[in-house]
Enzyme design. Structure first.
Site, mmCIF file in Angstrom:
data_model
loop_
_atom_site.group_PDB
_atom_site.id
_atom_site.type_symbol
_atom_site.label_atom_id
_atom_site.label_comp_id
_atom_site.label_asym_id
_atom_site.label_seq_id
_atom_site.Cartn_x
_atom_site.Cartn_y
_atom_site.Cartn_z
ATOM 1 N N GLU A 66 0.821 -1.216 0.000
ATOM 2 C CA GLU A 66 0.000 0.000 0.000
ATOM 3 C C GLU A 66 0.849 1.258 0.000
ATOM 4 O O GLU A 66 0.328 2.359 0.213
ATOM 5 C CB GLU A 66 -0.959 -0.009 1.192
ATOM 6 C CG GLU A 66 -1.963 -1.156 1.115
ATOM 7 C CD GLU A 66 -3.087 -1.059 2.139
ATOM 8 O OE1 GLU A 66 -3.216 -0.017 2.801
ATOM 9 O OE2 GLU A 66 -3.831 -2.041 2.269
ATOM 10 N N LYS B 66 -15.765 -1.536 3.200
ATOM 11 C CA LYS B 66 -15.098 -1.835 1.935
ATOM 12 C C LYS B 66 -16.138 -2.386 0.962
ATOM 13 O O LYS B 66 -16.656 -3.490 1.178
ATOM 14 C CB LYS B 66 -14.030 -2.914 2.148
ATOM 15 C CG LYS B 66 -12.837 -2.518 3.008
ATOM 16 C CD LYS B 66 -12.103 -3.789 3.412
ATOM 17 C CE LYS B 66 -10.685 -3.550 3.889
ATOM 18 N NZ LYS B 66 -10.105 -4.795 4.471
HETATM 19 P P1 PGA Z 1 -6.650 -5.968 2.490
HETATM 20 O O1 PGA Z 1 -6.042 -5.006 3.590
HETATM 21 O O2 PGA Z 1 -7.192 -5.138 1.412
HETATM 22 O O3 PGA Z 1 -5.481 -6.815 2.075
HETATM 23 O O4 PGA Z 1 -7.716 -6.760 3.200
HETATM 24 C C1 PGA Z 1 -6.724 -3.876 4.083
HETATM 25 C C2 PGA Z 1 -7.185 -4.062 5.500
HETATM 26 O O5 PGA Z 1 -6.996 -5.124 6.120
HETATM 27 O O6 PGA Z 1 -7.777 -3.143 6.058
HETATM 28 ZN ZN ZN Z 2 -8.005 -4.411 8.057
#
Ligand code: PGA
Ligand code: ZN
Length: 428
Positions: free
Chosen positions: A206, A338
């Site tokens: 990231e 998300k």
């Molecule tokens: P991921 O990580 O997109 O790999 O799930 C983001 C998070 O855990 O918040």
């Molecule tokens: Zn997370």
């Protein structure tokens, strides 16, 4: 003819920030407007998430999405053509019914979320509105407070340290632009400190610096020093936020901290985290315990939840029912939102609304696998989410989102004011 009636739906295979295939959906309306959206992808996923459709086999590590793209061009296109792109709930309900599985694996969570978000873009374009305004924003909307990664770890950095995200939150900033300015200085300072210590090894998935640390806690020391080196007051102006992502190293009540060379039970994990809360200016902790340990999550929230925001990600997977149950049980006090965990925009919105109804915090979030798609920034502003998590202050799939926030700020009367400090747990 209706301006927002769907004329065409096209799926195509593009590439994400990890160089893996992903799905884009482009939708046009009868009035000639078009909108498009791309699916992101997680690496540290919760078991309750919508499941992406991947081809498997040898090509691209099994991550190819030709099947998901075919879902879009065949069944999804045939179903959505003629529907109203502005009827998000109706359209998402049709997609869920068409898929027919509990976890969206048949057509693919990746195909569904891209189609669902593309519809919102197409409807907004047909109505000649920016997406954030179409989603409910107004001239006096506020920007979300950014949560920005400085060091990456866990599944995003070859498990170089166990903890996944070491982030900062500009708790003293008054505008979105100021929060980004301050974070840019902290990110620079952290890079200089690492270079000076011979620990600079590039960046993780990231965009946070690769965590060449001798232990998990060492990262917290570096982060606090980086805040000071940037000329900011730790805690007062710039605070620390962690995503422990404990489901990645904890199972059945045993937490295996490989970097620190020890195994902890739930109680010992909680004690370790409470120790960190006492020594560092931490205001928010995500997934402090694993998704299979709701008792531990509740015990942590009971012990620390009055002082810090406790965010559920893997345990809640952007699911409204789970948020309601967790709120009733006092298991955490905020949710990570998300869209691709839910699989459609309406289900994402339902999880967000459930959090708001419970008086919880809600952090709209990107994934570790991202693209130049900036939909989540519009969701955060349009829905009035108070926080946004996008990854680091580096790499264009991340910067595209911070930059989109700055553009939206320019269109607002308040030029991108953040919610007041009293709107957050650390301000109460
Ligand atoms: P991921 O990580 O997109 O790999 O799930 C983001 C998070 O855990 O918040
Ligand atoms: Zn997370």
């Amino acid at each position: 003819m209706s301006a927002t009636r769907i004329a065409s739906v096209t799926g195509r295979r593009l590439w994400d920030s990890r160089g893996r295939p992903t799905v884009e959906v482009e939708m046009t309306t009868e009035s000639g407007a078009s909108g498009r959206a791309m699916a992101p992808a997680g690496a540290s996923t919760g078991t309750g998430e919508a499941v992406d459709r991947r081809d498997g086999g040898g090509a691209f590590g099994g991550f190819d999405v030709t099947g998901a793209v075919a879902s879009v061009n065949e069944e999804i296109a045939a179903t959505l053509r003629g529907m109203d792109a502005a009827d998000q709930d109706g359209l998402d309900a049709r997609l869920i019914e068409l898929d027919g599985t509990e976890d969206k694996r048949r057509l693919g969570g990746n195909a569904l979320i891209a189609a669902s978000m593309a519809a919102a873009h197409a409807a907004a374009a047909a109505l000649r509105m920016p997406l954030w305004r179409y989603l409910g924003g107004s001239d006096d909307s506020l920007l979300p407070l950014p949560e920005i990664q400085i060091f990456g770890g866990g599944a995003h950095a070859g498990r170089r340290v166990d903890i996944q995200d070491f982030m900062c939150i500009a708790v003293g900033a008054e505008t979105f632009a100021q929060a980004l300015d301050w974070t840019a200085e902290v990110y620079r300072a952290a890079g200089s400190l690492m270079a000076g210590a011979g620990k600079l090894r590039g960046v993780a998935d990231e965009g946070g610096f690769w965590p060449a640390f001798d232990g998990n806690e060492e990262a917290l020391g570096y982060l606090t020093r980086a805040i000071e080196a940037a000329g900011l007051e730790p805690g007062g102006q710039m605070a620390i936020s962690l995503d422990i992502a404990a489901s990645e190293f904890g199972r059945g009540g045993v937490y295996r901290l490989a970097r620190d060379g020890r195994d902890l039970d739930s109680g010992a994990m909680i004690d370790m985290l409470k120790g960190w809360l006492g020594r560092y200016p931490i205001v928010s902790i995500e997934d402090p315990l694993a998704e299979d340990d709701p008792k531990g999550l509740k015990a942590f929230t009971d012990a620390a939840g009055a002082a810090v925001q406790v965010i559920g990600d893997d345990y809640l997977v952007t699911n409204a029912e789970r948020v309601r149950a967790a709120a009733a049980g006092g298991i955490c006090n905020a949710v990570l939102v998300k869209p691709n965990q839910a699989g459609t925009l309406s289900e994402t919105r339902a999880a967000f609304d459930a959090a708001r109804a419970a008086g919880w915090g809600a952090v709209v979030s990107a994934r570790s696998g991202e693209t130049e798609d900036v939909t989540i920034v519009h969701l955060a502003v349009g829905w009035g989410a108070k926080q946004l998590k996008v990854g680091a202050f580096a790499r264009s799939e991340r910067m595209a989102k911070w930059n989109e926030g700055l553009r939206i700020a320019d269109a607002l009367d308040n030029r991108g004011a953040l919610p007041p400090r009293t709107a957050f747990p650390w301000g109460r």
